[in-house]
Design a protein around this motif. Sequence first.
Motif, PDB file in Angstrom:
ATOM      1  N   LEU A 151       0.836  -1.193   0.000  1.00 29.57           N
ATOM      2  CA  LEU A 151       0.000   0.000   0.000  1.00 29.57           C
ATOM      3  C   LEU A 151       0.875   1.249   0.000  1.00 29.57           C
ATOM      4  CD1 LEU A 151      -2.987   0.223  -0.079  1.00 29.57           C
ATOM      5  CD2 LEU A 151      -3.045   0.279   2.421  1.00 29.57           C
ATOM      6  N   GLY A 152       1.956   1.211   0.778  1.00 28.10           N
ATOM      7  CA  GLY A 152       2.884   2.346   0.836  1.00 28.10           C
ATOM      8  C   GLY A 152       3.410   2.678  -0.562  1.00 28.10           C
ATOM      9  N   GLN A 153       3.795   1.669  -1.323  1.00 26.45           N
ATOM     10  CA  GLN A 153       4.315   1.915  -2.678  1.00 26.45           C
ATOM     11  C   GLN A 153       3.228   2.479  -3.580  1.00 26.45           C
ATOM     12  OE1 GLN A 153       6.242  -1.629  -4.221  1.00 26.45           O
ATOM     13  NE2 GLN A 153       7.602  -1.778  -2.452  1.00 26.45           N
ATOM     14  N   ALA A 154       1.999   1.962  -3.430  1.00 27.74           N
ATOM     15  CA  ALA A 154       0.898   2.448  -4.275  1.00 27.74           C
ATOM     16  C   ALA A 154       0.649   3.929  -3.985  1.00 27.74           C
ATOM     17  CB  ALA A 154      -0.369   1.631  -4.024  1.00 27.74           C
ATOM     18  N   GLU A 155       0.724   4.301  -2.700  1.00 22.34           N
ATOM     19  CA  GLU A 155       0.499   5.708  -2.348  1.00 22.34           C
ATOM     20  C   GLU A 155       1.644   6.585  -2.856  1.00 22.34           C
ATOM     21  OE1 GLU A 155      -2.266   4.708   1.548  1.00 22.34           O
ATOM     22  OE2 GLU A 155      -0.163   5.242   1.842  1.00 22.34           O
ATOM     23  N   MET A 156       2.863   6.064  -2.757  1.00 18.31           N
ATOM     24  CA  MET A 156       4.012   6.842  -3.277  1.00 18.31           C
ATOM     25  C   MET A 156       3.892   7.032  -4.781  1.00 18.31           C
ATOM     26  SD  MET A 156       7.331   5.329  -1.391  1.00 18.31           S
ATOM     27  CE  MET A 156       7.341   5.090   0.352  1.00 18.31           C
ATOM     28  N   LEU A 157       3.452   5.993  -5.466  1.00 17.88           N
ATOM     29  CA  LEU A 157       3.290   6.108  -6.915  1.00 17.88           C
ATOM     30  C   LEU A 157       2.211   7.132  -7.236  1.00 17.88           C
ATOM     31  CD1 LEU A 157       3.912   5.123  -9.805  1.00 17.88           C
ATOM     32  CD2 LEU A 157       2.203   3.315  -9.481  1.00 17.88           C
ATOM     33  N   ASP A 158       1.101   7.095  -6.489  1.00 14.87           N
ATOM     34  CA  ASP A 158       0.036   8.076  -6.710  1.00 14.87           C
ATOM     35  C   ASP A 158       0.552   9.497  -6.539  1.00 14.87           C
ATOM     36  OD1 ASP A 158      -1.891   6.330  -7.416  1.00 14.87           O
ATOM     37  OD2 ASP A 158      -2.974   6.357  -5.508  1.00 14.87           O
ATOM     38  N   SER A 159       1.326   9.736  -5.452  1.00 13.00           N
ATOM     39  CA  SER A 159       1.807  11.118  -5.269  1.00 13.00           C
ATOM     40  C   SER A 159       2.799  11.493  -6.359  1.00 13.00           C
ATOM     41  CB  SER A 159       2.472  11.405  -3.921  1.00 13.00           C
ATOM     42  OG  SER A 159       2.319  10.392  -3.038  1.00 13.00           O
ATOM     43  N   TYR A 160       3.632  10.527  -6.755  1.00 14.07           N
ATOM     44  CA  TYR A 160       4.584  10.809  -7.837  1.00 14.07           C
ATOM     45  C   TYR A 160       3.821  11.238  -9.098  1.00 14.07           C
ATOM     46  CZ  TYR A 160       8.075   9.909 -11.464  1.00 14.07           C
ATOM     47  OH  TYR A 160       8.916  10.044 -12.547  1.00 14.07           O
ATOM     48  N   LEU A 161       2.762  10.503  -9.416  1.00 21.10           N
ATOM     49  CA  LEU A 161       2.007  10.805 -10.633  1.00 21.10           C
ATOM     50  C   LEU A 161       1.236  12.116 -10.491  1.00 21.10           C
ATOM     51  CD1 LEU A 161       0.696   7.202 -11.412  1.00 21.10           C
ATOM     52  CD2 LEU A 161       2.372   8.500 -12.744  1.00 21.10           C
ATOM     53  N   GLU A 162       0.634  12.316  -9.309  1.00 21.79           N
ATOM     54  CA  GLU A 162      -0.129  13.556  -9.092  1.00 21.79           C
ATOM     55  C   GLU A 162       0.745  14.789  -9.277  1.00 21.79           C
ATOM     56  OE1 GLU A 162      -3.209  11.713  -6.025  1.00 21.79           O
ATOM     57  OE2 GLU A 162      -2.204  13.534  -5.277  1.00 21.79           O
ATOM     58  N   ARG A 163       1.987  14.697  -8.742  1.00 18.96           N
ATOM     59  CA  ARG A 163       2.898  15.856  -8.880  1.00 18.96           C
ATOM     60  C   ARG A 163       3.145  16.183 -10.346  1.00 18.96           C
ATOM     61  NH1 ARG A 163       5.594  13.413  -4.589  1.00 18.96           N
ATOM     62  NH2 ARG A 163       7.256  12.573  -5.901  1.00 18.96           N
ATOM     63  N   ARG A 164       2.995  15.198 -11.192  1.00 21.49           N
ATOM     64  CA  ARG A 164       3.212  15.416 -12.632  1.00 21.49           C
ATOM     65  C   ARG A 164       1.897  15.528 -13.396  1.00 21.49           C
ATOM     66  NH1 ARG A 164       6.974  13.196 -10.131  1.00 21.49           N
ATOM     67  NH2 ARG A 164       9.137  13.630 -10.694  1.00 21.49           N
ATOM     68  N   GLN A 165       0.816  15.622 -12.672  1.00 17.61           N
ATOM     69  CA  GLN A 165      -0.524  15.661 -13.270  1.00 17.61           C
ATOM     70  C   GLN A 165      -0.740  14.495 -14.224  1.00 17.61           C
ATOM     71  OE1 GLN A 165      -0.132  19.616 -14.567  1.00 17.61           O
ATOM     72  NE2 GLN A 165      -1.066  20.443 -12.736  1.00 17.61           N
ATOM     73  N   GLN A 166      -0.338  13.349 -13.747  1.00 15.82           N
ATOM     74  CA  GLN A 166      -0.523  12.129 -14.541  1.00 15.82           C
ATOM     75  C   GLN A 166      -1.339  11.143 -13.717  1.00 15.82           C
ATOM     76  OE1 GLN A 166       3.601  11.039 -15.123  1.00 15.82           O
ATOM     77  NE2 GLN A 166       3.760  12.227 -17.011  1.00 15.82           N
ATOM     78  N   SER A 167      -1.762  10.056 -14.367  1.00 20.32           N
ATOM     79  CA  SER A 167      -2.469   9.014 -13.616  1.00 20.32           C
ATOM     80  C   SER A 167      -2.257   7.670 -14.306  1.00 20.32           C
ATOM     81  CB  SER A 167      -3.959   9.339 -13.534  1.00 20.32           C
ATOM     82  OG  SER A 167      -4.440   9.544 -14.838  1.00 20.32           O
ATOM     83  N   LEU A 168      -2.620   6.612 -13.602  1.00 22.80           N
ATOM     84  CA  LEU A 168      -2.570   5.283 -14.220  1.00 22.80           C
ATOM     85  C   LEU A 168      -3.779   5.137 -15.129  1.00 22.80           C
ATOM     86  CD1 LEU A 168      -1.684   3.116 -11.081  1.00 22.80           C
ATOM     87  CD2 LEU A 168      -0.155   3.712 -12.987  1.00 22.80           C
ATOM     88  N   ASP A 169      -3.650   4.282 -16.160  1.00 25.06           N
ATOM     89  CA  ASP A 169      -4.794   4.026 -17.041  1.00 25.06           C
ATOM     90  C   ASP A 169      -5.526   2.752 -16.652  1.00 25.06           C
ATOM     91  OD1 ASP A 169      -4.624   6.136 -19.180  1.00 25.06           O
ATOM     92  OD2 ASP A 169      -2.574   5.393 -19.135  1.00 25.06           O
ATOM     93  N   ILE A 170      -4.745   1.741 -16.240  1.00 29.62           N
ATOM     94  CA  ILE A 170      -5.400   0.462 -15.934  1.00 29.62           C
ATOM     95  C   ILE A 170      -4.487  -0.394 -15.047  1.00 29.62           C
ATOM     96  CG2 ILE A 170      -4.511  -0.751 -17.993  1.00 29.62           C
ATOM     97  CD1 ILE A 170      -7.339  -2.052 -18.207  1.00 29.62           C
ATOM     98  N   VAL A 171      -5.119  -1.195 -14.203  1.00 27.07           N
ATOM     99  CA  VAL A 171      -4.388  -2.163 -13.380  1.00 27.07           C
ATOM    100  C   VAL A 171      -4.911  -3.544 -13.764  1.00 27.07           C
ATOM    101  CG1 VAL A 171      -4.020  -3.000 -11.023  1.00 27.07           C
ATOM    102  CG2 VAL A 171      -4.028  -0.535 -11.488  1.00 27.07           C
TER     103      VAL A 171
END
Length: 200
Positions: A95-115
């Motif tokens: 979960l920690g990694q998923a949250e870090m990835l989310d913040s990393y993407l948010e800072r770049r105004q990006q998001s995941l498309d699919i899991v």
Amino acid sequence: MRIVLIGPPGAGKGTQGKLLSSMLRIPHLSTGGMLRTMRSGTPGQVQCRLQNWARAHLNTGELAPDELIMQMLAERLQQPDCQAGYLLDGFPRTLGQAEMLDSYLERRQQSLDIVLDLRVELAEIVRRLRARASVENRPDDADIVVRERLRVFEIQTACLLGYYEKRGLRTQIEATSGPEGVFDKIQAVVNQMQRDHGAA
Ligand code: AMP
């Protein structure tokens, strides 16, 4: 396109990741593969702690510390070949990694498309990992380590499925059939998603 592949060890993430990344022409980033390479290479300073970790623990089934893995991945994601998208195999695993990835993407105004959530029955996983151990000679495919890796998956990674379900990103893929059959299903899902995006 930014894709995450989740599944227990032996679910076929490596095989499907390679096929999908060549179909979409995006890099296939396997954190396990990066750690295996790093274990034997000469790392830069940031990676020194991870290399020490890999030398001591990579074959035990334990997970590397979240912050170090995220640093390694963030460096890789900044490379030019990742700008049009990438496929993550084996990350996030907590979960920690998923949250870090989310913040990393948010800072770049990006998001995941699919899991893509690769589903395989336990007996089939054990059978595949035993076969892989004899062919690839991966020490972490030894029976005792496999049990540990499956335990770690259930405890640390399975909760990510709910996390991504809530965000509307999770798609289950029944991955018990052969590699081609599984890839057909993945292709169908990704093609549909591209059509939907095109239509939006
Ligand atoms: P894999 O090739 O994905 O099965 O990964 C092999 C091993 O590398 C795992 O059993 C972990 O010890 C380590 N590893 C790979 N990815 C991660 C990650 N995202 N977080 C922590 N440890 C990882």
